[in-house]
Scaffold this active site. Structure first.
Site, PDB file in Angstrom:
ATOM      1  N   HIS A  30     -35.406  21.010  42.846  1.00  0.00           N
ATOM      2  CA  HIS A  30     -36.053  21.772  43.908  1.00  0.00           C
ATOM      3  C   HIS A  30     -37.076  22.704  43.274  1.00  0.00           C
ATOM      4  O   HIS A  30     -36.787  23.382  42.291  1.00  0.00           O
ATOM      5  CB  HIS A  30     -35.019  22.559  44.713  1.00  0.00           C
ATOM      6  N   HIS A  42     -40.900  28.626  48.805  1.00  0.00           N
ATOM      7  CA  HIS A  42     -40.673  27.200  48.564  1.00  0.00           C
ATOM      8  C   HIS A  42     -40.661  26.440  49.887  1.00  0.00           C
ATOM      9  O   HIS A  42     -40.584  27.029  50.975  1.00  0.00           O
ATOM     10  CB  HIS A  42     -39.376  26.972  47.780  1.00  0.00           C
ATOM     11  N   CYS A 150     -41.197  19.403  48.153  1.00  0.00           N
ATOM     12  CA  CYS A 150     -41.226  20.741  47.555  1.00  0.00           C
ATOM     13  C   CYS A 150     -42.076  20.787  46.288  1.00  0.00           C
ATOM     14  O   CYS A 150     -42.739  21.797  46.009  1.00  0.00           O
ATOM     15  CB  CYS A 150     -39.806  21.221  47.272  1.00  0.00           C
TER      16      CYS A 150
END
Length: 257
Positions: A30, A42, A150
């Site tokens: 991530h 994010h 992401c």
């Protein structure tokens, strides 16, 4: 910078850093942008998203930050998927790594997998933070594991580079890495018709895998679907479908619509 990942200490972080943390037994990571004061912006699967209909959907769900009560973070009400969290919530118990920019081709190819570095050049930190904060307010479109995830968000914040071709993969390297391994193996399979040397086949598969990763990197200069777009024009594209290029790469036409 290690050959697998670039682990860093919290105290070394600076505003504008692209950071990430591995999830699901190091299968997926991530990514986000550190903006200072222990905060990270994010892009998550909240709100609209496009599924793949495959096991990758499971990987993405498990790679998302764990939703646990936090006295620092306030749950966002927006549904566009761009959120701000404290560093602890972003890491969700994982280890902190920093994504590297402007790496040389030899080091890039030496990496065992994608999603840890790029050949692309980062913009100044203040520009990176400003982009991330703008997208926090205005969104980054519909989440798509292959084209708008992401890592793509973090790379766009760092470089302002966007992939124009809707049929292509996005800016990120970890999807290219996940796809590239099986693809390279499949392409190397016909070599069994001309050789039975398993080592030669393995070398060929690795070479194809590295070539695929290099060609897919947003900073390699080999992609003709990459343009530099302002955050304001990106928002306009999302709302109207139009895109105005403010700084095209040499291999890209000067304007698109």
């Amino acid at each position: 910078m290690g050959l697998l990942s670039n682990r860093v200490a919290r105290e070394s972080l600076k505003p504008g850093d692209h950071i990430y943390s591995w999830r699901t037994a190091y299968i997926y990571a991530h990514h986000g942008i550190y903006i200072g004061d222990d905060k990270v912006i994010h892009f998550t699967r909240r709100g609209q998203e496009v599924g793949t209909g495959t096991f990758i959907d499971f990987l993405l769900v498990s790679s998302s930050p764990t939703q646990v009560p936090c006295t620092t973070c306030t749950p966002a009400e927006e549904d566009h998927g761009v959120v701000i969290s404290c560093l602890n919530c972003f890491l969700s118990g994982g280890i902190l790594y920093r994504f590297e920019y402007s790496v040389n081709p030899a080091l890039f190819l030496a990496k065992a997998r994608g999603g840890t570095c790029t050949l692309a050049v980062s913009d100044p930190p203040e520009v990176v933070v400003a982009r991330a904060k703008y997208l926090l307010e205005n969104g980054f479109g519909c989440y798509n594991v292959f084209k708008n995830n992401c890592e793509d968000f973090a790379i766009y914040c760092k470089t302002g580079l966007l992939v124009l071709d809707n049929g292509a993969i996005g800016q990120g390297g970890q999807v290219a890495s996940i796809i590239g391994g099986p693809l390279a193996a499949a392409l190397a399979t016909p070599l069994r018709l001309v050789t039975t040397n398993i080592y030669g086949m393995a070398v060929s598969a690795v070479a194809m895998y590295c070539a695929n990763r290099y060609a897919a990197d947003i900073g390699s200069g080999m992609r003709r679907d990459v343009v530099k777009v302002s955050a304001e024009d990106l928002t306009r594209r999302l709302s109207t479908g139009l895109l105005q290029v403010i700084e095209p790469l040499p291999s890209v036409p000067h304007s698109v619509s």
